[in-house]
Design a protein around this motif. Structure first.
Motif, mmCIF file in Angstrom:
data_model
loop_
_atom_site.group_PDB
_atom_site.id
_atom_site.type_symbol
_atom_site.label_atom_id
_atom_site.label_comp_id
_atom_site.label_asym_id
_atom_site.label_seq_id
_atom_site.Cartn_x
_atom_site.Cartn_y
_atom_site.Cartn_z
ATOM 1 N N ALA A 52 17.279 67.172 -5.985
ATOM 2 C CA ALA A 52 18.658 66.919 -5.552
ATOM 3 C C ALA A 52 18.712 66.458 -4.104
ATOM 4 N N LEU A 53 17.934 67.104 -3.249
ATOM 5 C CA LEU A 53 17.900 66.706 -1.838
ATOM 6 C C LEU A 53 17.238 65.341 -1.662
ATOM 7 N N ALA A 54 16.085 65.156 -2.274
ATOM 8 C CA ALA A 54 15.316 63.923 -2.081
ATOM 9 C C ALA A 54 16.066 62.703 -2.582
ATOM 10 N N GLN A 55 16.863 62.890 -3.626
ATOM 11 C CA GLN A 55 17.612 61.771 -4.194
ATOM 12 C C GLN A 55 18.993 61.606 -3.559
ATOM 13 N N LEU A 56 19.253 62.409 -2.527
ATOM 14 C CA LEU A 56 20.538 62.341 -1.799
ATOM 15 C C LEU A 56 21.727 62.529 -2.732
ATOM 16 N N GLN A 57 21.587 63.506 -3.630
ATOM 17 C CA GLN A 57 22.713 63.841 -4.500
ATOM 18 C C GLN A 57 23.813 64.522 -3.687
ATOM 19 N N PRO A 58 25.033 64.576 -4.218
ATOM 20 C CA PRO A 58 26.115 65.236 -3.489
ATOM 21 C C PRO A 58 25.744 66.672 -3.113
ATOM 22 N N PRO A 59 26.127 67.133 -1.921
ATOM 23 C CA PRO A 59 25.761 68.490 -1.481
ATOM 24 C C PRO A 59 26.144 69.584 -2.468
ATOM 25 N N ARG A 60 27.202 69.368 -3.247
ATOM 26 C CA ARG A 60 27.614 70.410 -4.198
ATOM 27 C C ARG A 60 26.528 70.697 -5.237
ATOM 28 N N THR A 61 25.597 69.755 -5.417
ATOM 29 C CA THR A 61 24.546 69.933 -6.423
ATOM 30 C C THR A 61 23.311 70.632 -5.874
ATOM 31 N N TRP A 62 23.250 70.826 -4.575
ATOM 32 C CA TRP A 62 22.009 71.330 -4.004
ATOM 33 C C TRP A 62 21.677 72.738 -4.476
ATOM 34 N N PHE A 63 22.696 73.575 -4.603
ATOM 35 C CA PHE A 63 22.429 74.982 -4.932
ATOM 36 C C PHE A 63 23.253 75.492 -6.114
ATOM 37 N N SER A 64 23.889 74.602 -6.873
ATOM 38 C CA SER A 64 24.672 74.995 -8.041
ATOM 39 C C SER A 64 24.131 74.304 -9.280
ATOM 40 N N LEU A 65 23.697 75.089 -10.264
ATOM 41 C CA LEU A 65 23.199 74.519 -11.510
ATOM 42 C C LEU A 65 24.326 73.848 -12.286
ATOM 43 N N LEU A 66 25.506 74.462 -12.286
ATOM 44 C CA LEU A 66 26.649 73.867 -12.971
ATOM 45 C C LEU A 66 26.966 72.499 -12.373
ATOM 46 N N GLU A 67 27.002 72.414 -11.060
ATOM 47 C CA GLU A 67 27.335 71.144 -10.415
ATOM 48 C C GLU A 67 26.276 70.078 -10.682
ATOM 49 N N ARG A 68 25.031 70.480 -10.859
ATOM 50 C CA ARG A 68 23.999 69.497 -11.212
ATOM 51 C C ARG A 68 24.295 68.874 -12.573
ATOM 52 N N SER A 69 24.688 69.707 -13.538
ATOM 53 C CA SER A 69 25.047 69.149 -14.843
ATOM 54 C C SER A 69 26.279 68.255 -14.751
ATOM 55 N N LEU A 70 27.273 68.674 -13.991
ATOM 56 C CA LEU A 70 28.476 67.853 -13.847
ATOM 57 C C LEU A 70 28.142 66.528 -13.169
ATOM 58 N N TRP A 71 27.184 66.526 -12.241
ATOM 59 C CA TRP A 71 26.735 65.290 -11.605
ATOM 60 C C TRP A 71 26.037 64.384 -12.624
ATOM 61 N N HIS A 72 25.214 64.954 -13.496
ATOM 62 C CA HIS A 72 24.563 64.153 -14.526
ATOM 63 C C HIS A 72 25.604 63.514 -15.448
ATOM 64 N N ALA A 73 26.629 64.274 -15.797
ATOM 65 C CA ALA A 73 27.702 63.706 -16.629
ATOM 66 C C ALA A 73 28.419 62.583 -15.899
ATOM 67 N N GLU A 74 28.640 62.773 -14.612
ATOM 68 C CA GLU A 74 29.294 61.725 -13.816
ATOM 69 C C GLU A 74 28.435 60.468 -13.755
#
Length: 342
Positions: free
Chosen positions: A74-96
């Motif tokens: 998440a950090l290396a790919q410069l994903q939104p900060p909300r995804t750095w430490f939230s598993l739920l937000e990582r899934s929501l980012w993948h859906a986005e």
């Protein structure tokens, strides 16, 4: 084989492409999947999984849930900060990410309901749609232990859920976990709700106890989205004969993977032999494809080379009708049985 392959409606039950920072519109020289290569491989529908957490030192035998490698991604790919430490937000980012792909290309259609599926397949037959996509979860620890997050994930478009990945979680034991237990009370509640809401239950990576518990309570077809069978490759990642029979009794399918640990082979003949084993044990209706493309595993080819699997199935004595069923027809039947009507 090429002539038959061109007429197939191919469904791949497991691709991990959303984990990686890649322009899906462009053909890449790394990884396994993008839209041009999906078209070259004649894949009609991809089930794109959301991988939210993997353990340090990941292995097939025993893993703790106390480390998290995906935050580095998440950090290396410069994903939104909300995804750095939230598993739920990582899934929501993948859906986005998938929604952005579909918004940029009207020939890509995201499937949420049976009606979506039937419309998209009809449009694909006329050339209006090239590719169908369905969102899945690889390990429902992305619920973060909160039952209400199942609805959050449903609203985001997720329609298949693997209960566990490489470690035990709040729902169930993993085949690769420390304890390898069965469904927890929370897991039983979630499985029942998934069936009620139209989210397909996936037992890939599940412990033997978890598979048994799911099959004992299942009211709809159960999927094993990607892996192999002990009858041709005796690793702990793979299904026993009794588990194959149990999944088949629910009307579900076994998605056979292409990587070496799933098939004990580095070429498509190994996957074809596993598919033949399932066919001979319980019937062709339980056979499906679950490649695990882009899953950080060694595959014999990328998605554009899937005709090699069609050839391997013919070499194993599959009839053209059996190839059609194994490469997509059976998976489509299960999607129609499990998805919400629309």
């Amino acid at each position: 084989a090429r002539a038959l392959h061109a007429r197939l409606t191919i469904v791949d039950l497991h691709e991990d492409t959303l984990l990686w920072k890649r322009d899906m519109a462009r053909s890449a020289t790394r990884g396994h999947v993008d839209l041009p290569r999906l078209e070259a491989g004649n894949v009609a529908l991809s089930v794109f999984s959301s991988v939210t957490k993997t353990p340090r030192g990941q292995n097939y035998e025993r893993n703790s849930d106390r480390t998290d490698n995906i935050w580095i991604v998440a950090l290396a790919q410069l994903q939104p900060p909300r995804t750095w430490f939230s598993l739920l937000e990582r899934s929501l980012w993948h859906a986005e990410k998938l929604r952005r792909v579909a918004a940029a290309d009207p020939a890509v259609r995201i499937i949420r309901t049976r009606a979506d599926l039937d419309r998209a397949l009809a449009d694909r037959a006329t050339g209006k749609v090239r590719h169908l996509a369905l969102l899945s979860i690889e390990g429902m620890h992305d619920m973060e232990g909160r039952f209400e997050n199942l609805d959050v994930l449903m609203r985001a478009g997720f329609r298949m859920g693997g209960l566990v990945h490489f470690f035990d979680n709040e729902l169930a034991g993993s085949m690769h976990g420390e304890h390898k237990g069965g469904l927890t009370p929370f897991g039983r509640r979630v499985v029942a709700a998934m069936e009620d809401k139209g989210m397909i239950v996936d037992v890939a990576h599940a412990s033997h106890a978890t598979v048994a518990d799911v099959l004992a309570i299942a009211r709809k077809p159960v999927v094993f989205s990607h892996g192999g069978v002990k009858g041709t490759c005796d690793t702990n990642r793979n299904l026993t004969d009794n588990e194959i029979r149990g999944i088949a009794r629910t009307g579900g399918v076994i998605g056979i993977g292409l990587w070496d640990v799933a098939s004990c082979s580095k070429d498509p003949a190994g996957a074809a032999k596993a598919m033949r084993y399932v066919r001979d044990l319980v019937g062709i209706q339980a056979v499906a494809l679950g490649s695990d493309f882009d899953g950080a595993v060694a595959e014999p080819f990328d998605v554009s080379g899937l005709v090699a699997l069609t050839q391997a199935l013919l070499d194993q004595g599959f009839t053209p009708d059996e190839v059609r069923a194994a490469m997509g027809g059976n998976a489509l039947r299960v999607l129609r049985a499990d998805l919400p009507p629309g």
